[in-house]
Scaffold this motif. Structure first.
Motif, PDB file in Angstrom:
ATOM      1  N   MET A   1     -23.239  16.374  -0.166  1.00 58.47           N
ATOM      2  CA  MET A   1     -22.373  17.146   0.745  1.00 58.47           C
ATOM      3  C   MET A   1     -20.920  16.876   0.377  1.00 58.47           C
ATOM      4  N   THR A   2     -20.129  17.912   0.280  1.00 58.11           N
ATOM      5  CA  THR A   2     -18.766  17.743  -0.184  1.00 58.11           C
ATOM      6  C   THR A   2     -17.765  17.717   0.940  1.00 58.11           C
ATOM      7  N   VAL A   3     -18.128  18.223   2.096  1.00 52.61           N
ATOM      8  CA  VAL A   3     -17.273  18.124   3.258  1.00 52.61           C
ATOM      9  C   VAL A   3     -17.835  17.027   4.119  1.00 52.61           C
ATOM     10  N   ALA A   4     -17.075  16.006   4.355  1.00 52.55           N
ATOM     11  CA  ALA A   4     -17.549  14.890   5.150  1.00 52.55           C
ATOM     12  C   ALA A   4     -17.836  15.375   6.545  1.00 52.55           C
ATOM     13  N   GLY A   5     -19.065  15.235   6.973  1.00 51.40           N
ATOM     14  CA  GLY A   5     -19.311  15.555   8.369  1.00 51.40           C
ATOM     15  C   GLY A   5     -20.467  16.475   8.592  1.00 51.40           C
ATOM     16  N   HIS A   6     -20.195  17.657   9.086  1.00 52.86           N
ATOM     17  CA  HIS A   6     -21.177  18.298   9.944  1.00 52.86           C
ATOM     18  C   HIS A   6     -21.823  19.554   9.382  1.00 52.86           C
ATOM     19  N   ALA A   7     -21.501  19.914   8.172  1.00 55.33           N
ATOM     20  CA  ALA A   7     -22.062  21.152   7.656  1.00 55.33           C
ATOM     21  C   ALA A   7     -23.570  21.046   7.580  1.00 55.33           C
ATOM     22  N   ARG A   9     -25.750  20.598   9.921  1.00 55.70           N
ATOM     23  CA  ARG A   9     -26.471  19.885  10.960  1.00 55.70           C
ATOM     24  C   ARG A   9     -26.547  20.736  12.198  1.00 55.70           C
ATOM     25  N   ALA A  15     -22.882  17.895  22.498  1.00 53.57           N
ATOM     26  CA  ALA A  15     -21.921  17.699  21.415  1.00 53.57           C
ATOM     27  C   ALA A  15     -21.074  18.948  21.228  1.00 53.57           C
ATOM     28  N   GLN A  18     -18.521  18.839  23.843  1.00 52.04           N
ATOM     29  CA  GLN A  18     -17.567  17.765  23.557  1.00 52.04           C
ATOM     30  C   GLN A  18     -16.509  18.226  22.564  1.00 52.04           C
ATOM     31  N   ARG A  19     -16.924  19.077  21.646  1.00 52.71           N
ATOM     32  CA  ARG A  19     -15.966  19.569  20.651  1.00 52.71           C
ATOM     33  C   ARG A  19     -15.099  20.689  21.210  1.00 52.71           C
ATOM     34  N   ARG A  77      -8.226  17.334  22.864  1.00 46.83           N
ATOM     35  CA  ARG A  77      -8.698  16.398  21.847  1.00 46.83           C
ATOM     36  C   ARG A  77      -7.665  15.323  21.543  1.00 46.83           C
TER      37      ARG A  77
ATOM     38  N   GLN B 202     -15.545  11.370  -0.215  1.00 47.86           N
ATOM     39  CA  GLN B 202     -15.745  12.780   0.052  1.00 47.86           C
ATOM     40  C   GLN B 202     -14.518  13.578  -0.354  1.00 47.86           C
ATOM     41  N   ALA B 204     -13.490  16.602   1.005  1.00 48.09           N
ATOM     42  CA  ALA B 204     -12.784  17.224   2.130  1.00 48.09           C
ATOM     43  C   ALA B 204     -13.208  16.605   3.449  1.00 48.09           C
TER      44      ALA B 204
END
Lengths: 231, 514
Positions: A1-7, A9, A15, A18-19, A77, B202, B204
């Motif tokens: 995964m190249t974008v840290a996080g949530h792609a 999922r 949640a 929350q966002r 936020r 990472q 991005a």
């Protein structure tokens, strides 16, 4: 995964909320839309001043809170979690105060001078089109995105959120006053509400909002012509 | 323009097809030059020969471009306006991408087309040999190889060329110390090292409030500076990119300003090095570029050496050799102790959103002296505590950074730095805050009001300090130490003295848990 996080999922409903801590404002705006759309549109003829003000006080949150949602999310936020809803409601509520003042003045003027006519409405739409193309419109639109650093807690935090709401309301008013002028003339008109809210939201939310202005001007001129022809 | 167009135009060698470009003269035909062209370190060139032919050719090409009118797409002024301008911005001008995952690919494209234009101008020069003309590639400035490489090469500091003509590579609008041979701060807490950026696993960061932005920048749409409203620079853009801009430009210099930076010929060498660091980052195990349609599909406009409109997308510039026909003389990842860095080197960030847990109450004035501020952290919310007891990620944000002008100095940021300076201060080091673009982000009428924002992943630092019982949630101290150009021991500079630094205000420092 190249974008840290949530792609990729799946995100739970909790949640998701929350966002999007700006959801209370979205609920208020949606509620106002629901009330307005469930009522009969205004017709030409004698309408009481009080009814006009009541319509305006429903139209304001319906139309002006939607473009404000991205900024409200940033306010929330960037606030401590226990203060998020307080921060959002302070910001949103105070920003509407500016519009409420404009509404009282504009609606009163329209009522006293009996300006509720197709010709005046067409003129207001044309004026809105012209305002879209001014440098001032772009400056106000830019100022709408200003987000200062907020103190974390206490009265300082409350004051900062309210101050931000006031400045945002002023900037938003500067950018969109001409879009709301036709509403002051037309009163409760769902079709016009949808059109003008769409323009305001697109300009606020999109990355190159100022580039929408020429398109918006054309759309408003077409609307003006349609009002003249129909009137 | 797609990959097929590039390959058709440039053949296997990656060299340009200049046959129809103005002033191109006799050109080596496609296929005559072996392999991709090689971008070399300017200090390697200087060591081979002061005023190396590559450097002389660059200077000569700049002179040619500076004579062209500003409306000429291949002029020096127009190329600068592509980066930033308030006059007639359009699809080509005022387009630089910052605080975004487009930062690296856009600047790679920008440099590529600039290099093509310079190569075409080099062909017009009578005093440059054919080999240099055929092989010319933009040099890079690797300022992290110790003295003297952290100083500006002499060919950029001489006011006259060896022939006695005004030197196009010299501009007075730089830090006086840099022009007099002062060194960029390297070593501990210096600004030349890419080690902190290269440690980012990472490319991005997610579009989420308060979180760090990865190596290349956060996931955004088209992003000149702060259109998203929450953007922060990626690690490579923070240090060395932003810091070097300020240090070389000094107060009011070309390199310090968004719209003026490309007017300094060293801008292109600096960005060449930043581009090289992207290639270095990719050489490390486990590194991948984005593949999301949002990254690959954004179209950017440039002009080629003939002044023709061309378009490119990020996915077409990921391989410098295959896509663009060039490589770097050295893309070896530096050996470094990544344990020392604040960033968490592995594992994907948690799926839950970030949460603000504390911030300073008052703005902080940065006036050139060390300064510190404290904050108390609140306990995370019940929803947060429903997950793992400890935050998986901890971020430090420096927000609402405003000032009228880039002061030309960076600040090293520390958390809970002990008063005893003999202690291991490097364990408390977070990163650098620099001020490139501050004039664009300050004031109610600025293009991107609200101030600059830096976000640092301090997860590892958090765990390290917690293990030593040095993380006190009731009193977290954040310190700022100025990091300046090393003053040259030069009588000329001693007479002039250091430049005054305009103040910068930090709106708040905050901590986010995730």
């Amino acid at each position: 995964m190249t974008v840290a996080g949530h792609a990729g999922r799946s995100i739970s409903g909790t949640a998701w909320l929350q966002r999007r801590p700006e959801w209370p404002l979205a609920v208020v705006a949606s509620g106002c839309w629901a009330v307005l759309l469930s009522r009969q549109p205004a017709h030409a003829g004698h309408i009481r001043w009080l009814q006009l003000q009541g319509d305006w006080l429903l139209m304001l949150p319906a139309m002006m809170l939607l473009p404000a949602l991205p900024m409200a999310r940033r306010v929330a936020r960037n606030s401590l979690r226990r203060r998020r809803h307080r921060a959002v409601m302070l910001f949103g509520g105070v920003s509407l105060v500016v519009w409420a003042g404009f509404g009282v003045a504009a609606v009163t003027l329209v009522h006293l001078l009996d300006l509720r006519s197709p010709l005046v409405l067409a003129g207001a739409l044309a004026a809105a089109a012209a305002w879209e193309l001014t440098p001032a419109k772009r400056r106000f639109l830019r100022a709408c995105h200003r987000m200062p650093a907020l103190p974390p807690h206490g009265r300082k935090a409350d004051r900062a959120c309210a101050d931000l709401g006031l400045r945002y309301g002023y900037s938003c008013f500067g950018a969109c006053w001409a879009l709301m002028l036709p509403m002051a003339v037309a009163g409760h008109s769902p079709g016009l509400m949808v059109l003008l809210t769409g323009i305001a939201a697109a300009e606020e939310i999109t990355v190159k909002g100022h580039r929408i202005a020429p398109v918006a001007a054309v759309v408003l001129l077409v609307a003006s012509a349609m009002v003249l022809v129909a009137g | 323009m797609d990959r097929d167009d590039i390959e058709e135009g440039y053949g296997d060698m990656g060299g340009p097809d200049n046959s129809e470009q103005p002033g191109s003269g006799d050109q080596p035909a496609n296929g005559e030059h072996p392999g991709p062209r090689v971008r070399r370190d300017i200090w390697e060139l200087e060591a081979e020969q002061p005023w190396h032919p590559i450097t002389r050719a660059y200077a000569g090409a700049i002179r040619v471009m500076q004579r062209r009118p500003p409306g000429d797409f291949t002029s020096w002024a127009y190329q600068a306006a592509i980066h930033g301008t308030d006059e007639n911005p359009d699809d080509w001008r005022n387009q630089c991408q910052h605080n975004s995952w487009f930062f690296l690919p856009w600047h790679r494209m920008y440099l590529y087309w600039f290099e093509e234009i310079v190569r075409a101008a080099v062909q017009e020069l009578d005093d440059i040999d054919d080999d240099t003309k055929a092989a010319w590639a933009l040099p890079y400035w690797n300022y992290d190889r110790g003295t003297p490489t952290n100083t500006l090469p002499q060919s950029f500091r001489d006011q006259l060329t060896p022939e006695g003509e005004p030197n196009p590579l010299f501009v007075a609008q730089r830090s006086r110390a840099i022009n007099l041979g002062g060194g960029l701060p390297d070593g501990p807490f210096g600004i030349t090292s890419p080690a902190g950026a290269l440690a980012e696993p990472q490319f991005a960061g997610p579009p989420d409030t308060g979180v760090a932005a990865g190596f290349g920048g956060p996931q955004t749409g088209w992003h000149h500076f702060d259109e998203s409203g929450f953007a922060t620079p990626g690690a490579a853009e923070q240090t060395p990119h932003n810091a070097i801009h300020g240090a070389v430009g000094g107060r009011g210099g070309f390199m310090s300003g968004f719209d003026t930076a490309p007017l300094d010929p060293v801008f292109w060498l600096h960005h060449c090095n930043v581009d090289r660091l992207w290639a270095v980052w990719m050489k490390q195990p486990g590194r991948t570029n984005p593949t999301e349609p949002g990254w690959a599909g954004e179209v950017f406009h440039f002009h080629d050496a003939a002044g023709t409109d061309v378009t490119q997308t990020s996915d077409r510039v990921v391989d410098t050799v295959a896509d663009l026909g060039y490589t770097y003389a050295d893309i070896t990842p530096p050996v470094s102790d990544q344990e020392g860095f604040a960033v968490t080197p592995s594992a994907e960030p948690p799926g839950r959103p970030s949460e603000l847990v504390g911030a300073t109450d008052f703005p902080i004035e940065l006036t050139g002296d060390p300064v510190a501020a404290s904050m108390a952290l609140s306990a995370p919310s019940a929803a947060f505590r429903a997950g793992p007891a400890e935050p998986q990620r901890v971020y430090l944000n420096v927000e609402g950074i405003q000032g009228e002008q880039n002061p030309g100095v960076s600040y090293a940021v520390f958390v809970n730095m002990p008063d005893d300076e003999e202690a291991t201060v490097d364990e408390h080091f977070v990163g650098h805050v620099s001020f490139f673009g501050i004039e664009k982000a300050s004031g109610p009428d600025s293009e991107h009001p609200g101030g600059l924002r830096y976000a640092f992943d301090i997860s590892r630092l958090y765990r390290r300090l917690k293990a030593r019982d040095a993380w006190d949630e009731a009193n977290l101290k954040v310190s700022f130490r100025p990091v300046r150009v090393q003053m040259p021991e030069d009588a000329a500079f001693a007479d002039v003295g250091p430049e005054p630094e305009p103040p910068v205000t930090v709106g708040r420092v905050s901590v986010f848990y995730q």
